[in-house]
Enzyme design. Structure first.
Site, PDB file in Angstrom:
ATOM      1  N   GLU A  87       0.809  -1.219   0.000  1.00  0.00           N
ATOM      2  CA  GLU A  87       0.000   0.000   0.000  1.00  0.00           C
ATOM      3  C   GLU A  87       0.845   1.273   0.000  1.00  0.00           C
ATOM      4  O   GLU A  87       0.332   2.363  -0.230  1.00  0.00           O
ATOM      5  CB  GLU A  87      -0.928  -0.003   1.224  1.00  0.00           C
ATOM      6  CG  GLU A  87      -2.050  -1.038   1.110  1.00  0.00           C
ATOM      7  CD  GLU A  87      -2.887  -1.147   2.371  1.00  0.00           C
ATOM      8  OE1 GLU A  87      -2.411  -0.726   3.441  1.00  0.00           O
ATOM      9  OE2 GLU A  87      -4.019  -1.659   2.283  1.00  0.00           O
ATOM     10  N   GLU A 118       6.864 -22.076   8.108  1.00  0.00           N
ATOM     11  CA  GLU A 118       7.267 -21.151   9.170  1.00  0.00           C
ATOM     12  C   GLU A 118       8.200 -21.811  10.184  1.00  0.00           C
ATOM     13  O   GLU A 118       8.781 -21.135  11.020  1.00  0.00           O
ATOM     14  CB  GLU A 118       6.035 -20.596   9.891  1.00  0.00           C
ATOM     15  CG  GLU A 118       5.307 -21.598  10.761  1.00  0.00           C
ATOM     16  CD  GLU A 118       4.086 -21.005  11.430  1.00  0.00           C
ATOM     17  OE1 GLU A 118       3.965 -21.173  12.652  1.00  0.00           O
ATOM     18  OE2 GLU A 118       3.262 -20.374  10.748  1.00  0.00           O
TER      19      GLU A 118
END
Length: 303
Positions: A87, A118
């Site tokens: 963004e 992960e």
């Protein structure tokens, strides 16, 4: 897999007493419960105000020195980092390299679960090394439960490279210590759906990232007053916003603002500087360059 050690003691994994009858609630009762629980995100941000401010300062300094901001995470935490990074270019007209999201599993993990990835700290360290992160950069490791090996490996490598490291988690330092220069603890309590950290933990993390990136961009001169003067004019909505910014901050009507925006090659900050100083586009760009893109400083230094 890490020897099947239980993480049930972690705040993010505990059972919320307020939602033990979740499957018996009406839709309206569920909405009300979420509203009640989400109030805790505001309190958590308030309690973390000092390390959040420290992160803004560190990131602003990094930007001014030619450094970058990296968010590192897995699952929901990693996706939120990628979202905030994505963004920044349209909002502040920055290059995609200035703020980057590093997600365990890469782009595929944005839309497809890859939680197993992960568990590899070496992969987190490798991601840091591949981006040649240095002492100029800031690395924010995001892990709701504080234990994600990928994030911890990334932070360890970033620290070894002398980058400024920031840890964001939703468990206390007493439960899970983390080695980082800045330690942000967003304690929102147990989730409505036990262990589902895409809920309050995800919400409060998004809030924290909003604060960090926006605050750093303010310090970096991407904002004048409360206007996004470096907005990228890439569609009708953003062109309309650009024209409103110019009209609101000057005495120009919409047609005059449009002509000025065209003259500045769709650069709102430059358009404002040209209007207020009478400089042409070349001189305006030169003045902004001398002041590292800061409009307020450019105006002051032109007087």
């Amino acid at each position: 897999m890490d020897n099947l050690q239980s993480r049930g003691h972690l705040l993010t994994e505990q059972i919320n007493p307020n939602s033990q009858n979740l499957d018996s609630l009406s839709s309206l009762e569920i909405v009300d419960l979420f509203n009640q629980e989400d109030n805790k995100t505001i309190e958590a941000i308030a309690k973390a105000r000092i390390p959040l401010a420290q992160t803004i300062d560190a990131t602003t300094l990094a930007f001014k020195q030619g450094g970058r901001l990296f968010y590192v995470g897995a699952g929901t935490s990693g996706r939120l980092g990628v979202l905030d990074a994505a963004e920044c270019p349209p909002t502040f007209c920055t290059s995609p390299e200035l703020v980057q999201g590093i997600l365990a599993g890469g782009k595929d993990a944005l839309v497809k679960s890859s939680e197993a990835l992960e568990d590899r700290p070496a992969d987190g360290a490798k991601a840091i090394a591949e981006r040649e992160i240095s002492k100029l950069d800031v690395v924010v490791g995001i892990t709701a439960g504080g234990t994600t090996p990928y994030v911890r490996g990334a932070l360890q490598e970033a620290k070894a490279r002398e980058a400024t490291t920031v840890a964001i988690s939703c468990v206390s330092a007493e439960q899970v210590p983390m080695e980082a220069d800045i330690d942000i603890r967003l304690l929102v309590g147990a989730e409505i759906l036990a262990g589902s950290t895409r809920l309050k933990a995800g919400t409060v993390t998004k809030m924290a990232l909003n604060i960090i990136s926006t605050g750093a961009m303010v310090g970096y001169g991407k904002v004048y007053g409360n206007r996004m003067i470096d907005v990228a004019v890439t569609n009708d909505k953003l062109q309309d916003r650009a024209l409103r910014i110019i009209s609101d901050l000057t005495d120009l009507n919409r047609q005059e603002a449009s002509l000025l925006l065209d003259k500045s090659q769709n650069k709102v900050k430059l358009a404002l500087l040209m209007h207020w100083t009478g400089l042409d586009i070349a001189a305006g760009e030169e003045l902004l360059d001398k002041n590292k893109g800061n409009l307020r400083l450019s105006i002051t230094n032109n007087q």
